[in-house]
Enzyme design. Structure first.
Site, PDB file in Angstrom:
ATOM      1  N   HIS A 277       0.832  -1.224  -0.082  1.00  0.00           N
ATOM      2  CA  HIS A 277      -0.136   0.080  -0.050  1.00  0.00           C
ATOM      3  C   HIS A 277       1.046   1.368  -0.076  1.00  0.00           C
ATOM      4  CE1 HIS A 277      -3.477   2.476   1.271  1.00  0.00           C
ATOM      5  NE2 HIS A 277      -2.421   3.103   1.935  1.00  0.00           N
ATOM      6  N   GLU A 278       1.962   1.497   0.800  1.00  0.00           N
ATOM      7  CA  GLU A 278       2.858   2.455   0.921  1.00  0.00           C
ATOM      8  C   GLU A 278       3.732   2.519  -0.488  1.00  0.00           C
ATOM      9  OE1 GLU A 278       2.232   4.512   3.261  1.00  0.00           O
ATOM     10  OE2 GLU A 278       0.906   3.366   4.252  1.00  0.00           O
ATOM     11  N   HIS A 281       1.783   4.534  -3.022  1.00  0.00           N
ATOM     12  CA  HIS A 281       1.752   6.067  -2.779  1.00  0.00           C
ATOM     13  C   HIS A 281       3.094   6.314  -3.603  1.00  0.00           C
ATOM     14  CE1 HIS A 281      -1.671   6.595  -0.375  1.00  0.00           C
ATOM     15  NE2 HIS A 281      -1.163   5.821   0.821  1.00  0.00           N
ATOM     16  N   GLU A 357      -5.896   7.141  -1.386  1.00  0.00           N
ATOM     17  CA  GLU A 357      -5.652   5.951  -0.232  1.00  0.00           C
ATOM     18  C   GLU A 357      -6.441   4.685  -1.155  1.00  0.00           C
ATOM     19  OE1 GLU A 357      -3.859   5.776   2.320  1.00  0.00           O
ATOM     20  OE2 GLU A 357      -3.415   7.688   2.435  1.00  0.00           O
TER      21      GLU A 357
END
Length: 422
Positions: A277-278, A281, A357
């Site tokens: 997930h990070e 980004h 997100e």
């Protein structure tokens, strides 16, 4: 002005009562009927006691936020209205002749004034986190961080104010444009130095200790095309039981950071999803986009503050005993306008953030191909952080930079179904 101040206090009290009634009695936080019994329903992964504690904690934290923000506005308004700002300015001028020192002396007193009077809100928030088992940080450690915040913010704000008010004196009509132009390299500078110099003042950062897990993360990072040195572990277990992970910095200073509490509470597959997930980004350049969008929005903000300050001082400056926007005594007005405009813009910035997100969630589940781990990680995050799964609409609008957990878990839980239907 006394009547105006009293009226403002009464308005704040009425607002506080009404908003507390909204948070604690009127707002609907029940799970939508279509989600009941699914993985996104907290009743399926939290017991009755956990549900009750989570609901109570969330309501208190939400009320605290919406009461403390206008309270800070009230303090700034009082500084102007009762003449304290003007007195602090005269006091600073009478102390030293060097103008930059006058600015820092003046700023110290108004910062001390607002910090001391806001302290009860901060202390109450700390005690609530302690009482509900989120914070494990001793009071002396919390106070150390609080004082560190005070001095870092004081000196950074002093530099900003010194530059902006210097521009106001030299170019009353164009200071907002020059200030905005100077804010671009300053924002980039802070974005670069924060992960390297500022964040380590609060916590210890180091490469991941679990080498077996590190190899798995390296494999995921390789698929995403991300260098492994951008993954860090931070020692947060001495302060909190909550879990978190985030991406910060830009360029070579970009860092993907995992709290050690996250590593301790999640299975490896769940940690890999959080990491992915990070990485999402990072890959999708959300931090860079955030810096660029913030820079563009700040241009409008600078212009609006310039116009509004001129209008307010022209019409009401005599009430504050301030007759020129360039006076240092107008700093509380500058901060007040900045805070109000930021608050009003929050629903827009939060909407963009929630979209980012969701993009990162999608990227992560597509990279790991493990929706079960994704769902499990968010369920555990909800329990550990006492997160409100389905917040009231106003709370989501102004506070939630991430989609509510009911939406995130439902989205990830239905990933395989959507894939099979393609």
């Amino acid at each position: 002005m006394k009547k105006t101040v009293l009226s403002s206090i009464v308005v704040y009290i009425v607002f506080s009562v009404v908003f507390c009634l909204y948070i604690f009695n009127w707002a609907d936080t029940t799970i939508p009927s279509g989600y009941e019994g699914s993985a996104s329903d907290p009743a399926t992964f939290m017991n009755e006691k956990e549900l009750l504690i989570s609901e109570e904690f969330s309501k208190i934290k939400n009320a605290l936020y919406f009461l403390s923000t206008p309270y800070e506005w009230l303090l700034l308004f009082i500084l102007l209205s009762v003449g304290l700002s003007k007195k602090f300015q005269d006091w600073a001028k009478g102390t030293v002749r060097f103008r930059p020192l006058q600015v820092f002396i003046y700023l110290f007193w108004i910062t001390l004034f607002t910090t001391v009077l806001s302290f009860p809100f901060k202390l109450f928030g700390y005690n609530v986190s302690k009482d509900y088992g989120i914070s494990v940080q001793p009071f002396n450690g919390w106070m150390k961080d609080y004082m560190l915040d005070f001095w870092i913010n004081y000196f950074l704000t002093g530099l900003i104010v010194l530059v902006l008010y210097g521009l106001m004196r030299k170019s009353p009509k164009r200071w907002w444009l020059y200030g905005w132009l100077l804010s671009i390299p300053f924002t980039l500078f802070l974005t670069f130095i924060q992960p390297v110099f500022i964040d380590p003042l609060y916590n210890d950062f180091y490469p991941l200790k679990d080498k077996e897990l590190e190899e798995k993360i390296l494999s995921v990072a390789d698929k995403a095309g991300i260098p492994a040195e951008h993954v860090y572990e931070v020692n947060m277990s001495e302060k909190t039981k909550a879990m978190n992970a985030y991406v910060t910095g830009i360029g070579d200073n970009s860092r993907i950071v995992l709290w050690d509490t996250t590593l301790n509470k999640l299975e490896d597959d769940e940690v890999l999803f959080i990491m992915a997930h990070e990485m999402g980004h990072y890959v999708k350049k959300h931090v860079f986009f955030g810096v660029v969008s913030y820079t563009l929005v700040s241009l409008v903000g600078f212009y609006l503050i310039h116009k509004l300050m001129n209008i307010i001082i022209r019409r009401h400056g005599h009430r504050f005993n301030i007759h020129d926007p360039k006076e240092v005594a107008t700093i509380p007005l500058f901060f007040l306008l900045l805070s109000v405009l930021s608050f009003l813009f929050a629903p827009i910035s939060n909407t963009v953030s929630r979209a980012h997100e969701l993009q990162a969630d999608t990227y992560a589940v597509e990279l790991t191909k493990n929706p079960e781990a994704a769902v499990g990680s968010f369920q555990q995050l909800t329990k550990s952080n006492l997160s409100e799964v389905n917040p009231p609409f106003i709370v989501k609008l102004f506070r939630y930079t991430h989609p509510p957990m009911v939406e995130r878990i439902h989205y990830l839980d239905s990933y395989e179904l959507r894939e099979s239907e393609k």
